[in-house]
Scaffold this active site. Sequence first.
Site, PDB file in Angstrom:
ATOM      1  N   ASN A 108     -29.581   6.778   6.806  1.00 25.83           N
ATOM      2  CA  ASN A 108     -29.976   8.178   6.736  1.00 25.83           C
ATOM      3  C   ASN A 108     -28.717   8.996   6.461  1.00 25.83           C
ATOM      4  O   ASN A 108     -27.751   8.933   7.227  1.00 25.83           O
ATOM      5  CB  ASN A 108     -30.591   8.595   8.080  1.00 25.83           C
ATOM      6  CG  ASN A 108     -31.128  10.011   8.064  1.00 25.83           C
ATOM      7  OD1 ASN A 108     -30.776  10.819   7.212  1.00 25.83           O
ATOM      8  ND2 ASN A 108     -31.990  10.325   9.024  1.00 25.83           N
TER       9      ASN A 108
ATOM     10  N   CYS B 167     -30.241  16.102   0.806  1.00 29.65           N
ATOM     11  CA  CYS B 167     -30.124  14.722   1.298  1.00 29.65           C
ATOM     12  C   CYS B 167     -30.076  13.740   0.129  1.00 29.65           C
ATOM     13  O   CYS B 167     -29.433  12.682   0.222  1.00 29.65           O
ATOM     14  CB  CYS B 167     -31.274  14.385   2.236  1.00 29.65           C
ATOM     15  SG  CYS B 167     -32.915  14.528   1.483  1.00 29.65           S
TER      16      CYS B 167
END
Length: 691
Positions: free
Chosen positions: A281, A103
């Site tokens: 996100n 991520c």
Amino acid sequence: MPLLPCLRKKKSPMPLGRSVFQKHNPPVQQNYQALLEKCLKSKCLFTDENFPAHISSIGTGALLKRLPAKLQWKRPHDLHSTPVFYAANRKQLDLCQGLVGNCWFLAALEALTFHQDILAAVVPQNQSFDRKYAGIFHFRFWHFGKWVDVVVDDLLPVNEAGELVFVSSVYKNVFWGALLEKAYAKLYGSYEDLQIGRVSEALVDFTGGVNVTIKLAAAPPDLWDIMTRATYSRSLMGCQTHLGTTKVLKNGLVAGHAYTVIGIRKVTCRYGPENLVRLRNPWGKIEWKGDWSDSSYKWELLSPKEKILLRKKKEDGEFWMSLQDFKVHFVDLIICKLTPDLMSQEDGKKWMYSLKSGRWVKGSTAGGSRGFRSDTFWMNPQYCLKVLPAEDSRKSLGSCKVLVSLIQKHSSKHRNRAHHHFIGFSLYKVQSNFQESNKKLPPAFFTRHRPVNNHQLFEDEREVSLDFHLEPGVYVIVPCTLEPHKESEFILRVFSRKHVLWEMGGNPSFTLSKEIVDRYEGKIWEDFFAKHFEQNPEINAVQLQRILNNVSWRNFQSFHLRFSLDACQGILALLDLNATGTLSIQEFRVLWKRLLFYLEVFQKRDTSRSGRLDLVELHAAVQETGISLSNEVCNLMAIRYGSLDLQISFESFVCFMLRVEIMGEAFRNLTQDGKGIYLRESEWMMMTLYS
């Protein structure tokens, strides 16, 4: 003993013992254009032997257990009828994270979408699956001080259903994200080496910028102003949530997860102004559920126009939250500066940039921190920094903004197998006449003086950086590891409006006789050169000629010595490492010591005292310098630099020897195996035309 502040400790220290210094292994360089043309000519698709479509490229650890049972490697043409490399009309990445826990990589990549010129530098846009397609693609990353080009084939790991196992796009025919991830995995060893990371590292790899990390629990009072300046100064921002046992918290945030800061906005509520931060996100889903989330009642406090402009009821991973909530729920704010003027009000001004490579070696330069071992601290590499007032600054007599960054290089081919030491640096103010000796600060100095950065910070991170406001003057930077005997290579970077940076106590590859040192290192340097460089921190070829021809050589040799402008231009081109057309005081110091050495050798071999060397004397003089050249090369250099009767003057000898030394050093720096080097056309032109 002073306290040793450390932010966190990822791994327990390795035991001290015998060790062999291991250099950082740079990635293998492949010529994309040459490989592309070769594949097009032979009408075959490229397969990369350096990063094969094999399980070894994925890794050897826990990631293997999560792979699908029937893993296959396929090209985009096998996965979609009309594959597209990059969709320029998409405003967002629209990428989905795969089995790799990266991520941090995607969060940094998301930040690039707000700077299309930087994204285009990392992801060259002139690549496609139809025009000049040969199954080969390339991407560019900033890797420990250099931009490297990483070549990959387009064989991608998929499951039995033909779905990409790792990064994929929301639009199933878009493949640039998957190929970029493959190139990044190749750069760092394997896909598994992308499992753990920090958004700060990827931001630097994509831009070559400098990271500043703000601990939000102790955020400065002007945090909003800093974020505002970052937004308007082409800086990239990322952040990370607190670690936790639960993956997705009740408030919608993901624990231990990286996010991208994609905007800020001051809004006017009925009760007054509110500072909002917009985040994304990288999963493209799962959003914040608190105040100012998509469904929050807070939006009703705004004017209808602001609400329409800012609120977006869509599960796309993007959301707003207040600055106050942001400081509570996130650990770090990482700001990657593309220009180091973020913390300064003098936006848009020109900044100087210096980069020095060094190493900590056990028993030599790995002295450890002052608090851990004060008796060996002085052994660390030391760099003299002369901060000069900027001519165009209204505050030229006041403090100057200086940004210092220290990056440690790992020696392992695989990123996640590399051990990071706790690293930091100290900055000391010294007397202005200290630079004359160029000797390292002695141990006694550190017992009597405190560093400018009293509260030293040691982190087991790849990069540590600090901002300073320094008065013009002379300083010494001492980069070090927390504990002594920890070995690693490192990069020291300094940004300021105007400065000169050089390593102290460097050992040249030649030795001057005591007679020369006494006569020329002391008096002439102090009385003549220091005075000149005080007025001109940088000199051009004309000024170099004037200096060399005004030096009193008569007490040292019997022949008339003059340097032509052409020779001075040639000398400058050889030593001008940053291609500015000028020499700094440190570059001139290197030249001066070499001139004295060459003069001593020249006079020793000029037995006839004619001021010229014949071929036999030239061979002997070259051997005297400790350099090994074949007879053929010496003869060719005599033809190139000598007169019609192959006699070499001192001026020509200097140009000849400088070229031999510097080009030899360039080869050793560029070669991977000691046998050959690869240069791009632009690098070849630079080496051959401007040297």
